[in-house]
Scaffold this active site. Structure first.
Site, PDB file in Angstrom:
ATOM      1  N   ARG A  23       4.298  30.746  27.123  1.00 40.31           N
ATOM      2  CA  ARG A  23       3.273  31.893  27.152  1.00 40.31           C
ATOM      3  C   ARG A  23       3.842  33.085  26.204  1.00 40.31           C
ATOM      4  NH1 ARG A  23       2.774  31.508  33.014  1.00 40.31           N
ATOM      5  NH2 ARG A  23       3.873  32.744  33.493  1.00 40.31           N
TER       6      ARG A  23
ATOM      7  N   PHE B  63       8.850  18.199  16.912  1.00 38.29           N
ATOM      8  CA  PHE B  63       8.844  17.677  18.626  1.00 38.29           C
ATOM      9  C   PHE B  63       7.803  18.389  19.581  1.00 38.29           C
ATOM     10  CE2 PHE B  63      13.133  18.586  16.358  1.00 38.29           C
ATOM     11  CZ  PHE B  63      13.601  17.211  16.477  1.00 38.29           C
TER      12      PHE B  63
ATOM     13  N   ASP C  26       5.500  14.727  14.760  1.00 38.95           N
ATOM     14  CA  ASP C  26       5.782  14.247  16.194  1.00 38.95           C
ATOM     15  C   ASP C  26       6.620  12.961  15.644  1.00 38.95           C
ATOM     16  OD1 ASP C  26       6.668  14.852  19.914  1.00 38.95           O
ATOM     17  OD2 ASP C  26       6.936  13.154  19.339  1.00 38.95           O
ATOM     18  N   SER C  27       7.849  12.271  16.326  1.00 38.60           N
ATOM     19  CA  SER C  27       7.792  10.928  15.758  1.00 38.60           C
ATOM     20  C   SER C  27       6.931   9.565  16.408  1.00 38.60           C
ATOM     21  CB  SER C  27       8.881  10.181  15.634  1.00 38.60           C
ATOM     22  OG  SER C  27       9.814  10.536  17.155  1.00 38.60           O
TER      23      SER C  27
ATOM     24  N   ASN D 175       9.573  11.759  11.173  1.00 37.64           N
ATOM     25  CA  ASN D 175      10.959  12.609  11.735  1.00 37.64           C
ATOM     26  C   ASN D 175      10.788  13.713  11.344  1.00 37.64           C
ATOM     27  OD1 ASN D 175      13.470  13.097  11.456  1.00 37.64           O
ATOM     28  ND2 ASN D 175      13.709  10.944  12.468  1.00 37.64           N
ATOM     29  N   ALA D 176      11.278  14.714  12.822  1.00 37.26           N
ATOM     30  CA  ALA D 176      11.091  16.355  12.767  1.00 37.26           C
ATOM     31  C   ALA D 176      12.100  16.719  11.592  1.00 37.26           C
ATOM     32  CB  ALA D 176      10.834  16.740  13.603  1.00 37.26           C
TER      33      ALA D 176
ATOM     34  N   ASP E  39      11.269  21.962  19.235  1.00 39.21           N
ATOM     35  CA  ASP E  39      11.509  21.931  20.478  1.00 39.21           C
ATOM     36  C   ASP E  39      12.306  20.590  20.918  1.00 39.21           C
ATOM     37  OD1 ASP E  39      11.772  21.703  23.411  1.00 39.21           O
ATOM     38  OD2 ASP E  39       9.607  21.037  24.035  1.00 39.21           O
TER      39      ASP E  39
ATOM     40  N   CYS F 149      17.013  21.029  25.248  1.00 40.57           N
ATOM     41  CA  CYS F 149      17.180  21.019  27.222  1.00 40.57           C
ATOM     42  C   CYS F 149      18.906  20.414  27.365  1.00 40.57           C
ATOM     43  CB  CYS F 149      16.082  19.769  27.353  1.00 40.57           C
ATOM     44  SG  CYS F 149      15.939  18.159  25.995  1.00 40.57           S
TER      45      CYS F 149
END
Length: 390
Positions: free
Chosen positions: A208, A223, A245-246, A273-274, A294, A334
């Protein structure tokens, strides 16, 4: 009841109410006990500190559940899970899909409960919690009013506790893949096969938070997994969104999500691969108004922090290079072991190497249904920085 005696001078963490007692802090274990039993934790003078479950096979030998001398029984779990539910109601975080119990953040160490509409997914990541699954399920059925409960105990973390991996129905039989709502958008959820328990619920509020930067923007979501940020960007008015994304299977779901929400004309996805895709986009002169990064955890342990720093710096440097002037970078980590101060320092390094000036607009964390317990820094793992790049 058996009790665990801490070494003299090694009771500081317990006194500060950190629930993990490591093997190296223990002087002796007195009394008969079996793995998973409830034990007391005391200091070297036998003064009570806390009560929790023990597993001598784990480096985290005791996980404290209570700092009071109370019974750890059915009533305890009912009350503690009710308190977790009520907390989410109080802060307005009881969304159709949300985390009901967040382990140490809810003083229920190693227990994870996520809710997707009327389906609950449970993880018991330590032996002492695993052997009390029946108590937990009974409380969830009563407090949440659902008989649809699935367990995703296929995490490798359980192996550190001497536990095997398993998954399956705990209560009821029901479809494990279905549409669910997040922030008014529809996402295809598979609680049996999806990452984590189905979705990355910890990003719900960060999804958000990108709203002010999306209207009319060209957006890249690196990602992207199944399109969480990408679809929100489209919903907030982005004119074009590209997800990278991979994982071919993740992108298949992402395209399904985009079509379901009516964004197929503005949202596209690239498998790759990003790191490579960002480098190629830069070489081709492509520029975006908003770039979202991310990635999965680059630092699974302390040993990997230095390599993770380099990885995060590289991908963020590449992201900054493809930002248009005064563009916005939304970047996440993360990895618990990449602490917030190190994360911000890494971003400063990346900006300097990219030859760009970066202003930190906001530094965010995981959604509020993943509460951060003061004194338990492990509960603060997600970082989400919003940066304006000149």
């Amino acid at each position: 009841m058996a009790y665990v005696v801490l070494k003299r001078g090694r009771d500081g963490r317990a006194r500060a109410r950190h629930p993990w007692v490591y093997a190296g802090e223990i002087d002796a274990i007195v009394g008969e006990h079996a793995p998973g039993d409830i034990v007391d934790v005391v200091d070297y003078k036998k003064r009570f500190l806390g009560r929790g479950f023990i597993n001598p096979a784990s480096s985290i030998t005791v996980r404290v559940l209570s700092w009071e001398e109370q019974n750890i029984d059915e009533t305890f779990f009912y009350r503690r899970i009710a308190a977790a539910r009520d907390y989410r109601r109080a802060i307005g975080a009881e969304a159709p899909c949300h985390r009901v119990v967040f382990s140490d953040g809810d003083m229920l160490s190693s227990l994870i409960v996520d809710r997707y509409e009327d389906v609950c997914v449970v993880q018991t990541l330590a032996l002492g919690m695993d052997v009390r699954m029946d108590m937990i399920v009974a409380a969830l059925r009563d407090l949440l009013g659902t008989s649809k409960i699935y367990e995703r105990n296929d995490s490798r973390v359980r192996e550190l506790e001497g536990l095997g991996q398993r998954s399956g129905f705990v209560s009821g039989q029901f479809p494990t893949a279905f549409w669910a709502q997040e922030n008014g958008l529809s996402f295809w959820v598979d609680v049996a096969l999806g990452q984590k328990t189905g979705l990355f619920l910890d990003q719900r509020e960060n999804h958000r938070a990108i709203a002010p930067w999306c209207d009319g923007a060209r957006v890249l979501d690196a990602f992207c997994y199944t399109g969480g940020f990408a679809l929100h960007a489209a919903a907030f008015g982005a004119r074009e969104v590209v997800g990278v994304d991979s994982s071919a299977s993740a992108l298949e779901v992402a395209r399904l999500n985009a079509e379901k929400n009516g964004f197929a004309d503005r949202v596209s996805f690239v498998e790759g691969n990003a790191f490579d895709v960002l480098r190629r986009l830069d070489s081709e002169g492509e520029r975006f108004d908003l770039v979202i990064v991310d990635p999965p955890a680059f630092a699974p342990g302390k040993h990997a922090v230095e390599a993770a720093y380099r990885g995060y710096k590289e991908v963020n440097l590449r992201a900054m290079k493809i930002l248009a002037p005064s563009g916005i970078l939304v970047t996440c980590s993360c990895s618990y072991h990449m602490r917030p101060e190190a994360f911000v320092a890494m971003l400063a390094d990346a900006a300097a190497d990219a030859g760009r000036e970066a202003r930190l607009v906001e530094l965010r964390a995981q959604a509020r249904d993943h509460p951060i317990m003061l004194g338990v820094e492990e509960t603060h793992y997600l970082k989400c920085a919003i940066i304006r790049v000149s």
